[in-house]
Design a protein around this motif. Structure first.
Motif, short mmCIF file in Angstrom:
data_model
loop_
_atom_site.label_atom_id
_atom_site.label_comp_id
_atom_site.label_asym_id
_atom_site.label_seq_id
_atom_site.Cartn_x
_atom_site.Cartn_y
_atom_site.Cartn_z
N ASP A 1 5.84 -8.22 -1.79
CA ASP A 1 6.98 -8.63 -0.67
C ASP A 1 6.18 -9.23 0.39
O ASP A 1 6.73 -9.95 1.26
CB ASP A 1 7.43 -7.41 -0.38
CG ASP A 1 8.51 -6.95 -1.51
OD1 ASP A 1 8.78 -7.67 -2.35
OD2 ASP A 1 8.90 -5.81 -1.45
N HIS A 2 4.86 -8.89 0.73
CA HIS A 2 4.09 -9.12 2.26
C HIS A 2 3.05 -10.36 1.74
O HIS A 2 2.28 -10.58 2.66
CB HIS A 2 3.62 -7.84 2.74
CG HIS A 2 4.71 -6.87 3.03
ND1 HIS A 2 5.42 -7.23 3.84
CD2 HIS A 2 5.17 -5.82 2.81
CE1 HIS A 2 6.38 -6.16 4.23
NE2 HIS A 2 6.11 -5.14 3.40
N ASP A 3 3.17 -10.80 0.64
CA ASP A 3 2.40 -11.87 0.21
C ASP A 3 0.84 -11.71 0.33
O ASP A 3 -0.07 -12.41 0.94
CB ASP A 3 2.71 -13.27 1.04
CG ASP A 3 2.05 -14.52 0.58
OD1 ASP A 3 1.80 -14.52 -0.74
OD2 ASP A 3 1.81 -15.51 1.54
N VAL A 4 0.45 -10.42 -0.10
CA VAL A 4 -1.16 -10.28 -0.15
C VAL A 4 -1.36 -9.99 -1.70
O VAL A 4 -0.70 -9.64 -2.54
CB VAL A 4 -1.29 -9.02 0.60
CG1 VAL A 4 -1.26 -9.30 2.08
CG2 VAL A 4 -0.74 -7.87 0.27
N THR A 5 -2.57 -10.17 -2.04
CA THR A 5 -2.84 -10.38 -3.37
C THR A 5 -3.86 -9.23 -3.80
O THR A 5 -3.87 -8.66 -4.90
CB THR A 5 -3.73 -11.71 -3.78
OG1 THR A 5 -4.88 -11.89 -2.90
CG2 THR A 5 -2.68 -12.76 -3.79
N GLY A 6 -4.69 -8.64 -3.00
CA GLY A 6 -5.56 -7.58 -3.41
C GLY A 6 -4.97 -6.16 -3.38
O GLY A 6 -4.11 -5.89 -2.38
N LEU A 7 -5.35 -5.12 -4.40
CA LEU A 7 -4.94 -4.15 -4.47
C LEU A 7 -6.01 -2.96 -4.78
O LEU A 7 -6.38 -3.02 -5.95
CB LEU A 7 -3.72 -3.85 -5.55
CG LEU A 7 -2.09 -4.76 -5.34
CD1 LEU A 7 -1.58 -4.56 -6.71
CD2 LEU A 7 -1.60 -3.91 -4.39
#
Length: 222
Positions: free
Chosen positions: A186-192
Motif C-alpha cells: 500500500d505504501h510502495d516499499v519493497t523490503g520486509l
C-alpha cells in the motif's frame, strides 16, 4: 550432538529458507538471512563467519561497537544490521557502525538519523518498524501512524528500504506477516524484515526479504 556445528546449523537454515521460497515461487536469493548475534561473544560468532555467513544483527549500538571492529578486520565484507531499539542520541554511532537500521519508529529518530547521515556522508538503508500487534511494551509506530512516519522519513531523505515488525509472541504469526506485506504494498516499499527462529518459514512464504534468526543458529542464550 557431534553433527551440530555452525556449518550444519547454517546449512539447515538456508535449506529451510530455500524450501519456503520454493513454495511461494520466490528466488531464495531474494531472502537475506541475518544472524542475530546479540549477547554472543566473538568466539561464538567466528564459526558462523567461517561457515560463510556474512550478515549479522545486533540489538545494541554499544555492544556492537565493542565486539565487531575486530571481527570485521579479520573478515572483510561483513554487513552489520541494527535490529534493536535505537535512542536518538546514538544515531551518529549507529550510522557510523551499521549497514542497515531496522528500528526507525518515531519522528524524532528520523530527524536524528537524517542529521547523522548528512554529517557522516553515509546513508545506511532504514526499515520503518511497525507495532503490528499494537503491543504497548514493544517498539514500532502504530499502524495508523505509518503513513505520516513514512512521509517524514522520505521528506528527510532517509533511504527507506522497507518495513519491519515483531508479531506478538505465542500466536500464529502469519496474519501479522500478511498485514505487514499489505502495508508495504500500500505504501510502495519493497523490503520486509520479518520472521525469526520460530516462524521465518512462514515469513518467507509471505514475502520476507530479511529474516532475523538467532537461536536456531547460535542455540539458546544463557
Amino acid at each position: 550432538m557431534a553433527s551440530d556445528t555452525a556449518d550444519s546449523r547454517l546449512s539447515a537454515i538456508r535449506d529451510r529458507i530455500a524450501r519456503a521460497a520454493k513454495i511461494a515461487r520466490r528466488d531464495p536469493d531474494d531472502v537475506t538471512l541475518i544472524a542475530i548475534s546479540k549477547t554472543h561473544e566473538g568466539d561464538a560468532i567466528r564459526p558462523l563467519i567461517v561457515a560463510g555467513q556474512r550478515v549479522f544483527g545486533e540489538n545494541r549500538v554499544q555492544e556492537a561497537a565493542v565486539k565487531w571492529p575486530a571481527l570485521r578486520e579479520e573478515t572483510p565484507g561483513i554487513a552489520l544490521h541494527l535490529v534493536g531499539q535505537l535512542q536518538s542520541n546514538k544515531a551518529e554511532d549507529a550510522v557510523a557502525l551499521f549497514d542497515a537500521i531496522h528500528s526507525v519508529d518515531r519522528p524524532s529518530l528520523v530527524t536524528a538519523l537524517a542529521r547523522a547521515m548528512d554529517k557522516a556522508g553515509r546513508r545506511p538503508p532504514c526499515f520503518i518498524q511497525v507495532n503490528i500487534g499494537d503491543e504497548p511494551q514493544k517498539g514500532g509506530c502504530a499502524v495508523a501512524d505509518l503513513p505520516a512516519l513514512l512521509g517524514e522519513a522520505r521528506a528527510a531523505a532517509l533511504p527507506v528500504a522497507g518495513l519491519m515488525a515483531v508479531p506478538p509472541f505465542g500466536v500464529d504469526a502469519a496474519p501479522y506477516f500478511a498485514l505487514l506485506a499489505k502495508l508495504a504494498r500500500d505504501h510502495d516499499v519493497t523490503g520486509l524484515s520479518m520472521g525469526m527462529s520460530d516462524d521465518f518459514e512462514a515469513a518467507v512464504t509471505l514475502g520476507a526479504t530479511h529474516v532475523r534468526v538467532g537461536t536456531a543458529l547460535f542455540g539458546m542464550r544463557a
